[in-house]
Write an enzyme that holds these catalytic residues in place. Structure first.
Site, mmCIF file in Angstrom:
data_model
loop_
_atom_site.group_PDB
_atom_site.id
_atom_site.type_symbol
_atom_site.label_atom_id
_atom_site.label_comp_id
_atom_site.label_asym_id
_atom_site.label_seq_id
_atom_site.Cartn_x
_atom_site.Cartn_y
_atom_site.Cartn_z
ATOM 1 N N LYS A 83 0.839 -1.206 0.000
ATOM 2 C CA LYS A 83 0.000 0.000 0.000
ATOM 3 C C LYS A 83 0.872 1.253 0.000
ATOM 4 O O LYS A 83 0.619 2.202 -0.749
ATOM 5 C CB LYS A 83 -0.936 -0.007 1.220
ATOM 6 C CG LYS A 83 -2.033 -1.055 1.109
ATOM 7 C CD LYS A 83 -2.847 -1.222 2.388
ATOM 8 C CE LYS A 83 -3.839 -2.369 2.228
ATOM 9 N NZ LYS A 83 -4.655 -2.642 3.428
ATOM 10 N N GLN A 86 -4.443 -1.276 9.545
ATOM 11 C CA GLN A 86 -4.427 -2.610 8.944
ATOM 12 C C GLN A 86 -5.040 -3.636 9.902
ATOM 13 O O GLN A 86 -4.766 -3.627 11.108
ATOM 14 C CB GLN A 86 -2.977 -2.999 8.600
ATOM 15 C CG GLN A 86 -2.833 -4.290 7.841
ATOM 16 C CD GLN A 86 -3.447 -4.264 6.440
ATOM 17 O OE1 GLN A 86 -3.624 -3.217 5.840
ATOM 18 N NE2 GLN A 86 -3.789 -5.427 5.917
ATOM 19 N N ASP A 88 -10.853 3.095 4.151
ATOM 20 C CA ASP A 88 -11.238 1.685 4.058
ATOM 21 C C ASP A 88 -12.763 1.535 3.964
ATOM 22 O O ASP A 88 -13.261 0.472 3.613
ATOM 23 C CB ASP A 88 -10.773 0.921 5.301
ATOM 24 C CG ASP A 88 -9.499 0.119 5.064
ATOM 25 O OD1 ASP A 88 -9.289 -0.339 3.926
ATOM 26 O OD2 ASP A 88 -8.736 -0.060 6.034
#
Ligand code: GUN
Length: 288
Positions: A54, A98, A121
């Protein structure tokens, strides 16, 4: 007839190229340096690889990234304190924590501590709620957004289509079902407790498999001509990756199918970058 292969790698590269141009324009025309903070707690090797990918993708697109690593025994309070700082920092447009988190940290509490506008997200309950209301302001989870892009690129008609989503996770299955519903499909969500998966699949024009069971969907379960999207990424004993769909048999029945690897996976990162750019534009009141 062999199925058309939906090449997520190529589409992802195209999207990422477009995003890089947008990021450059935001910098040059508006003086905005797009920035994403990526937080990881602990040493999970798979998560470390995902996060590195990422961060590298941000760099490639010209997006500034803050890669923040926290020890596995970091307290929830310390993590929440850092999120609060990042929420208040106007130079940071997106915040991603994460998953999975260590067992002593409550995932929902952490995800809901992220400012809704910076939730790239799309995991915050408010963004999930907005999505369920078909509100264009919703930040949409990256993998389902990537699947919708692949379907659009392939010219798949969603309105009136029968769609089966296999998997009911908050990250993929549920938002996927919402997006397909909002697009006018008739959606069935199947999962581990579904009694007769094959009976549902027989009717499906579109199948999205996101269960994490290697090759569980086989060609003989599918309706001829179905569009098959495989979200699964399963590591086999020989180290190779395979999806939730048995590619060889499914490709003989489907009209279009995503490979693993090289299908949905690369789209997730592209959509993370897209969400980050969208977040930056909204925060600065810029319309592109
Ligand atoms: N872990 C596995 N997939 C994801 C994802 O899309 N976002 C985050 N934050 N964690 C993940």
């Amino acid at each position: 007839m062999a199925a058309r292969v939906l090449d997520g790698k190529a589409r992802s590269a195209q999207v990422r190229g477009e995003i890089a141009k947008t990021v450059a324009a935001l910098r040059d025309k508006h003086g905005i340096e797009v920035c994403l903070a990526v937080l990881i707690v602990g040493e999970d090797p798979a998560s470390q690889v995902y996060v590195r990918n990422k961060v590298a993708a941000c760099e490639q697109a010209g997006i500034r990234s803050l890669h923040e690593r926290f020890a596995a025994d970091t307290t929830q309070q310390a993590l929440l304190a850092r999120i609060a700082e990042l929420n208040a920092d106007a130079s940071v447009h997106g915040i991603l924590v994460q998953l999975p988190l260590p067992a002593h940290i409550d995932r929902q509490t952490v995800l809901e501590a992220i400012a809704v506008a910076k939730d790239v997200d799309g995991f915050h309950a408010e963004n999930a709620g907005r999505l369920s209301h078909n509100d264009p302001a919703a930040m949409v989870a990256c993998t389902p957004r990537g699947v919708m892009d692949l379907l659009a690129q392939a010219g798949v008609t969603l309105q009136g289509a029968e769609a089966v989503v296999i998997g009911r996770s908050d990250i993929v299955g549920k938002p996927m079902a919402m997006l397909l519903t909002n697009a006018g499909a008739t959606v069935t969500v199947c999962h581990s407790k579904t009694r007769d998966l094959a009976a549902h699949l027989r009717r499906a024009d579109i199948v999205v498999a996101a269960v994490g069971k290697p090759r569980m969907v086989t060609g003989e379960m599918l309706k001829p001509g179905a569009v098959v999207i495989d979200v699964g990424i399963n590591r086999q004993p020989d180290g190779k990756l395979c999806g939730d769909v048995d590619y060889a048999s499914a490709a003989e029945v489907a009209s279009a199918i995503t490979p693993v690897p090289g299908g949905v996976g690369p789209m997730t990162i592209a959509m993370l970058l897209a969400n980050t750019v969208d977040a930056a534009c909204r925060q600065h009141g810029v319309t592109l």
